[in-house]
Design a protein around this motif. Structure first.
Motif, PDB file in Angstrom:
ATOM      1  N   THR A   1      22.944  -3.472  78.433  1.00 31.87           N
ATOM      2  CA  THR A   1      22.830  -4.936  78.305  1.00 31.87           C
ATOM      3  C   THR A   1      23.984  -5.670  78.981  1.00 31.87           C
ATOM      4  O   THR A   1      24.002  -6.902  78.999  1.00 31.87           O
TER       5      THR A   1
ATOM      6  N   ARG B   1      19.039  -3.444  85.008  1.00 31.88           N
ATOM      7  CA  ARG B   1      17.812  -4.041  84.493  1.00 31.88           C
ATOM      8  C   ARG B   1      16.636  -3.083  84.655  1.00 31.88           C
ATOM      9  O   ARG B   1      15.839  -2.887  83.727  1.00 31.88           O
TER      10      ARG B   1
ATOM     11  N   ARG C   1      17.950  -4.376  77.223  1.00 26.72           N
ATOM     12  CA  ARG C   1      17.790  -5.817  77.393  1.00 26.72           C
ATOM     13  C   ARG C   1      16.517  -6.325  76.726  1.00 26.72           C
ATOM     14  O   ARG C   1      16.412  -7.521  76.424  1.00 26.72           O
TER      15      ARG C   1
ATOM     16  N   ARG D   1      15.433 -10.593  71.092  1.00 28.74           N
ATOM     17  CA  ARG D   1      15.214 -10.549  72.540  1.00 28.74           C
ATOM     18  C   ARG D   1      13.786 -11.014  72.853  1.00 28.74           C
ATOM     19  O   ARG D   1      13.452 -12.162  72.592  1.00 28.74           O
TER      20      ARG D   1
END
Length: 510
Positions: free
Chosen positions: A85, A108, A365, A405
């Motif tokens: 993250t 990512r 993420r 998230r």
């Protein structure tokens, strides 16, 4: 002396010249020294300036390079420890900034990859668990079926033996019935012959009756003749006394003959009645014998059919026993195959758990399917604890525990209307049909199919509100009564497509 004076003057002139030259040189040297000092000061100042610029450049280069490398190293170290993250972006447009952008994209992509692996592992774990449970139930049912088939085989074999014994008995009964039929037919023939003999006896009795009638007539005539003879003897007097005695004897004989004829007639009449009754009884018996013969003949025919049918049933049951035996063998083989499948499914579950444990410690993420499943269970517990109305408010709190998230809780009714949309409360009241990229009808059919089964996974394409892109999503849904369902899903890194390339929606544990 004059020479000495000239020499003295020359020496004084030379000394004056030397002093003058020395003064000029000194003045020139002073001027040059001043100039050199100014030049040295300028050079020194330039060197200091260059040194300052170089120092600034070195410091800037250190901070831009070494500091950037340190920042990138920290991001790489955190990624190596499982934290995907971190933001590794550096300002500027140089190579380090470009490298930081590339590292950011890599983190990512790696986060999406790990999220996909964790989501796939979570869904596969749930599906595998259901597969293991179904395999265990199938194994138990197969074993029960095998035991039942074994018992059925034993019972069918016993029935086959009984039917075979019945067939043998039917054959014996058929033979005995045939013999009884033949004996009955012979008895019927004898009965008919007896009836014929009784008819002759009845005719003879009638003939004897007629003869007795004749004898009775003769006795009556003899009696009349004896009376006439007695009358004539009485008229003759003494001469006819002997004739009267003879006439009296003849009369007595005629009377005795008449009495005997009456007795014989009575006996013959009684015999005739008895013969007539016997003939009627024998005829009735003969008719009964005819009915009995026809019945025995019919019974013999039916027993023959039963014997043939029993023989066919015995043959068919032997084939059934063989078929059931083969089925029993196949069932035991299926049971062994189910056990192997259960073992392999357990091994698959172990490998799935190993895969999940290998990536479970990573910070991502985006949310994953196992976290979505946990969020659904937490939401159900919260509804039971505080009630539906209060829970709805908590589900829409973006800083609360039910929005993580890109994970959020949603509640739908049977028409596809959002009653809860955790990430965007403004969408409450809208329909799933309004969301881009989703096959709404298929989604609702799959979702309610899983909800009516108590809960399950579905996969479909829908817009991710956090990124604004249409992506595949794996959601776990459970029923809330008969009219609502609650769910939470994890987005995937790609679209879900059918074999022909079209977007699709499906239940993952069909």
């Amino acid at each position: 002396m004059e020479f000495y004076a000239q020499a003295t003057r020359a020496i004084d002139a030379l000394a004056a010249l030397e002093r003058e030259l020395a003064d000029g040189v000194e003045a020139e040297w002073a001027q040059r020294s001043a100039t050199l000092e100014r030049e040295i000061a300028i050079v020194a100042a330039g060197c200091v300036l260059v040194l300052l610029v170089l120092t600034y450049g070195l410091v800037a280069f250190y901070r831009a390079t070494v500091g950037g490398l340190h920042h990138l190293n920290n991001a790489i170290d955190r990624a190596a420890e499982g934290d995907l993250t971190s933001d590794a972006v550096l300002p500027g447009r140089d190579e380090m900034a470009d490298m930081s952008q590339r590292l950011r994209h890599m983190l990512r992509a790696l986060s999406e990859l790990v999220a996909d692996v964790r989501s796939a592992a979570a869904v596969l774990g749930h599906v595998g668990l259901q597969l293991v449970q179904d395999s265990q139930q199938l194994a138990e049912r197969t074993q029960s079926q095998a035991a039942s088939l074994e018992q059925a085989t034993s019972n069918v074999r016993a029935v086959a033996e009984t039917v075979q014994a019945n067939a043998d008995s039917a054959q014996d009964i058929r033979r005995l019935t045939g013999e009884l039929n033949r004996e009955t037919e012979r008895a019927s023939e004898l009965m008919q012959h007896t009836v014929g003999g009784l008819g002759s006896l009845q005719a003879t009795s009638q003939r004897m009756t007629e003869i007795i009638g004749t004898i009775d007539g003769i006795a009556f005539q003899t009696n009349i003749l004896a009376l006439n003879a007695a009358v004539e003897a009485a008229r003759a007097g003494e001469a006819g006394r002997g004739f009267a005695v003879v006439a009296a004897e003849v009369r007595r004989l005629a009377q005795r003959s008449q009495e005997a004829a009456n007795e014989v007639r009575q006996l013959i009449a009684e015999s005739a009645e008895r013969v007539q009754g016997t003939v009627q009884e024998i005829r009735s018996v003969n008719e009964a014998m005819d009915v009995l013969v026809r019945g025995i003949r019919d019974i013999a025919a039916r027993i023959g059919e039963m014997a043939d049918a029993s023989r066919q049933q015995s043959t068919a049951l032997r084939e059934v026993v063989a078929a059931v035996g083969d089925l029993d063998k196949v069932t035991y083989e299926n049971s062994a195959m189910v056990e192997r499948t259960t073992h392999r499914a357990n091994r698959l579950m172990e490998r799935t758990r190993d895969l999940d444990e290998a990536v479970h410690h990573m910070k991502l993420r985006q949310g994953t399917a196992d976290e979505a499943y946990g969020l659904v269970q937490k939401a159900l517990e919260h509804i039971r604890a505080v009630g539906y109305e209060r829970a709805v408010e908590d589900f829409h709190d973006k800083s609360g525990p039910f929005v993580d998230r890109d994970l959020y809780v949603f509640v739908l009714d049977r028409e596809g209307t959002y009653r809860v949309m955790g990430l965007d409360r403004a969408k409450v009241g809208t329909r799933v049909h309004d969301a881009p990229g989703i096959n709404a009808e298929q989604f609702l059919a799959d979702a309610w199919h899983r909800a009516e089964q108590g809960g399950g996974w579905i996969e479909y394409n829908i817009l991710n509100p956090a990124t604004g892109q249409v992506r595949a999503k794996s959601s776990y849904v459970v029923p809330l009564g008969d009219a609502l369902l609650l769910g939470c899903g994890a987005y995937r890194s790609a679209l879900r497509t059918e074999a022909d390339g079209r977007p699709t929606s499906s239940a993952l544990d069909d």
